[in-house]
Scaffold this active site. Structure first.
Site, PDB file in Angstrom:
ATOM      1  N   ALA A 205      -0.046  -6.199  -2.607  1.00 25.16           N
ATOM      2  CA  ALA A 205      -0.946  -5.954  -1.478  1.00 25.16           C
ATOM      3  C   ALA A 205      -0.173  -5.837  -0.165  1.00 25.16           C
ATOM      4  O   ALA A 205       1.117  -5.813  -0.470  1.00 25.16           O
ATOM      5  CB  ALA A 205      -2.152  -6.968  -1.295  1.00 25.16           C
ATOM      6  N   ASN A 206      -0.904  -5.757   1.083  1.00 27.68           N
ATOM      7  CA  ASN A 206      -0.399  -5.857   2.138  1.00 27.68           C
ATOM      8  C   ASN A 206      -1.124  -6.576   3.264  1.00 27.68           C
ATOM      9  O   ASN A 206      -2.089  -7.083   2.886  1.00 27.68           O
ATOM     10  CB  ASN A 206       0.289  -4.497   2.754  1.00 27.68           C
ATOM     11  CG  ASN A 206      -1.353  -3.725   2.844  1.00 27.68           C
ATOM     12  OD1 ASN A 206      -2.117  -3.945   3.565  1.00 27.68           O
ATOM     13  ND2 ASN A 206      -1.273  -2.684   2.088  1.00 27.68           N
ATOM     14  N   HIS A 207      -0.526  -6.788   4.470  1.00 25.44           N
ATOM     15  CA  HIS A 207      -1.466  -7.616   5.636  1.00 25.44           C
ATOM     16  C   HIS A 207      -2.599  -6.812   6.204  1.00 25.44           C
ATOM     17  O   HIS A 207      -3.048  -7.512   7.197  1.00 25.44           O
ATOM     18  CB  HIS A 207      -0.319  -8.052   6.565  1.00 25.44           C
ATOM     19  CG  HIS A 207       0.608  -8.871   6.189  1.00 25.44           C
ATOM     20  ND1 HIS A 207       0.461 -10.253   5.462  1.00 25.44           N
ATOM     21  CD2 HIS A 207       2.053  -8.741   5.961  1.00 25.44           C
ATOM     22  CE1 HIS A 207       1.813 -10.689   5.236  1.00 25.44           C
ATOM     23  NE2 HIS A 207       2.659  -9.720   5.472  1.00 25.44           N
ATOM     24  N   SER A 208      -2.930  -5.713   5.716  1.00 29.26           N
ATOM     25  CA  SER A 208      -4.009  -5.011   6.271  1.00 29.26           C
ATOM     26  C   SER A 208      -5.304  -6.064   6.482  1.00 29.26           C
ATOM     27  O   SER A 208      -5.847  -6.569   5.226  1.00 29.26           O
ATOM     28  CB  SER A 208      -4.211  -3.842   5.900  1.00 29.26           C
ATOM     29  OG  SER A 208      -5.429  -3.481   6.483  1.00 29.26           O
ATOM     30  N   ALA A 273      -4.341   0.849   4.723  1.00 31.13           N
ATOM     31  CA  ALA A 273      -2.982   0.583   4.426  1.00 31.13           C
ATOM     32  C   ALA A 273      -2.761   1.075   2.759  1.00 31.13           C
ATOM     33  O   ALA A 273      -2.909  -0.224   2.314  1.00 31.13           O
ATOM     34  CB  ALA A 273      -2.616  -0.427   4.963  1.00 31.13           C
TER      35      ALA A 273
END
Ligand code: CTP
Length: 394
Positions: A205-208, A273
């Site tokens: 995943a990412n930090h969005s 994102a």
């Protein structure tokens, strides 16, 4: 959002009256002008002095003091919206039957603006057939009656009848003042991160957090659009129930949902994102720790923006570009390669911009080479900034 709006709060006798302190602060923070009237009974539950200090206006209780008999008509004409909160059982009954024996109901009867009510009472009183008949009468007379909440009641019982929280009443007030800049337009927005499954316990995943996508959804809704939000597993979601939310998890699900809904929209804004890569194989059992080096094979995900850019007919497609370096060049390349009408550039080099912040600083690039820079704004104001650019060119 509420700059210049004149709101007359009318407080009747209920324990929930103390919550109007918060409501007044919220309205003032939104830029509204607030005047307050209350019944004698309400003044036992909340201090008129606190309310007059917060609203910057004298709180009025008594009809016969200070020549107010004549002024009550002016109060009802001054307001853009009258909010009766909390609405007690007694005041409800007076409203339903046209009683005029105190300042609050006199203002109500002479108000030329719309009236919104937030009832508050014990569950048994709320369910009583007389109360329900009175509610129906007040609704039929053209007033907006908000729901009651279910929860702890002053009697110690639990059930229906609680007044909505000030934040919820504020949402209804803001919805009431929705503008019509994008009336009739259907806006599709993507938001949040995507999760790409590796095995049953792990994902990429990412930090969005979804804050920017949510701010856009709420801004377009309050500007009159019909909004659909396709959201990955975000920490933040829109609060207006009129915004339809389609939850997805992976990039592939977001792609499918966007393609299903694209033909129905006039404007698509891709703020999510989206993961660029996803595991080729998703293990059905937890991957055990064996090798010193573990190779995870990834394949590219489908580019949603590029696909919508290809398919668009008379529609506006807006992409985002989150960059850490060569920001402008990369954003210009994305604008052309993805056939977008606009690219909203976020540079992680700017302080206060990017994942998780409540603020953002964007540059909106368009196909004609125009670049509009927002400076550092709250994400809410950045959303209005982006909307204003789209609106100008529409
Ligand atoms: N985007 C998309 N589908 C993907 C990846 C990105 O629709 N599979 C969209 C994003 O929502 C954003 C825009 O494309 O509106 C740009 O995303 P960004 O991550 O900045 O760029 P990428 O195209 O993924 O390229 P790179 O990661 O190499 O910068």
């Amino acid at each position: 959002m509420l700059e210049g709006k004149k709101i007359l709060i009318a407080i009747s006798g209920s324990i929930a009256a103390y919550k109007i302190i918060s409501l007044t602060r919220l309205l003032i923070k939104e830029g509204a002008e607030v005047k307050i009237v209350m019944t004698e009974a309400a003044s036992k539950f909340v201090s008129p002095l606190v309310l007059s200090t917060l609203s910057n206006n004298k709180v009025i209780i008594d009809l016969f003091k200070e020549d107010l008999w004549a002024n009550h008509v002016m109060l009802g004409r001054w307001a853009d919206l009258m909010v009766i909160a909390p609405l007690s059982c007694n005041t409800l009954a007076k409203m339903a039957h046209g009683f005029c024996d105190n300042l609050l109901v006199s203002v109500y009867l002479s108000a030329t603006c719309k009236v919104m009510c937030a009832p508050a009472m014990d569950e048994d009183m709320w369910h009583h057939p007389t109360t329900q008949q009175n509610i129906a009468t007040v609704k039929n007379n053209g007033n907006i009656v908000l729901d009651v909440a279910n929860g702890d009641l002053a009697s110690g019982l639990k059930g229906e009848g609680r007044m909505l929280e000030p934040e919820e009443i504020l949402l209804s007030i803001k919805s009431f003042f929705r503008k019509d800049n994008f009336k009739g337009k259907r806006v599709l927005i993507t938001s949040g991160p995507t999760y790409e499954v590796i095995d049953p316990v792990r994902f990429i995943a990412n930090h969005s957090t979804g804050k920017m996508g949510t701010a856009l959804a709420e801004a377009f809704y309050l500007l009159g659009a019909e909004v659909t939000l396709i959201s990955g597993p975000a920490k933040v979601l829109p609060q207006y129930k009129e915004i339809s939310i389609l939850p997805v998890v992976s990039a592939e699900e977001m792609y499918d949902s966007c393609l299903d809904n694209f033909s129905k929209c006039d404007i698509a804004i891709l703020a999510a994102a989206v993961a660029d890569y996803t595991p080729i194989e998703k293990a059905t059992q937890k991957i055990k720790k064996k090798e010193a080096i573990f190779d995870l094979k990834l394949k590219k995900t489908k580019d949603i923006l590029k696909e919508l850019g290809k398919q668009k007919k008379n529609q506006i497609v807006v992409g985002f570009a989150l960059e850490t370096n060569n920001a402008m060049t990369n954003a210009e390349t994305k604008l052309v390669e993805k056939n977008a009408d606009y690219i909203v550039l976020n540079s992680m080099e700017d302080t206060g911009a990017g994942f998780g912040f409540d603020t953002n600083s964007v540059i909106v690039l368009d196909k004609n080479g125009d670049k509009n820079e927002s400076g550092l704004l709250s994400k809410e104001d950045a959303a209005y900034f982006i909307a204003s650019i789209i609106e100008k060119k529409m």
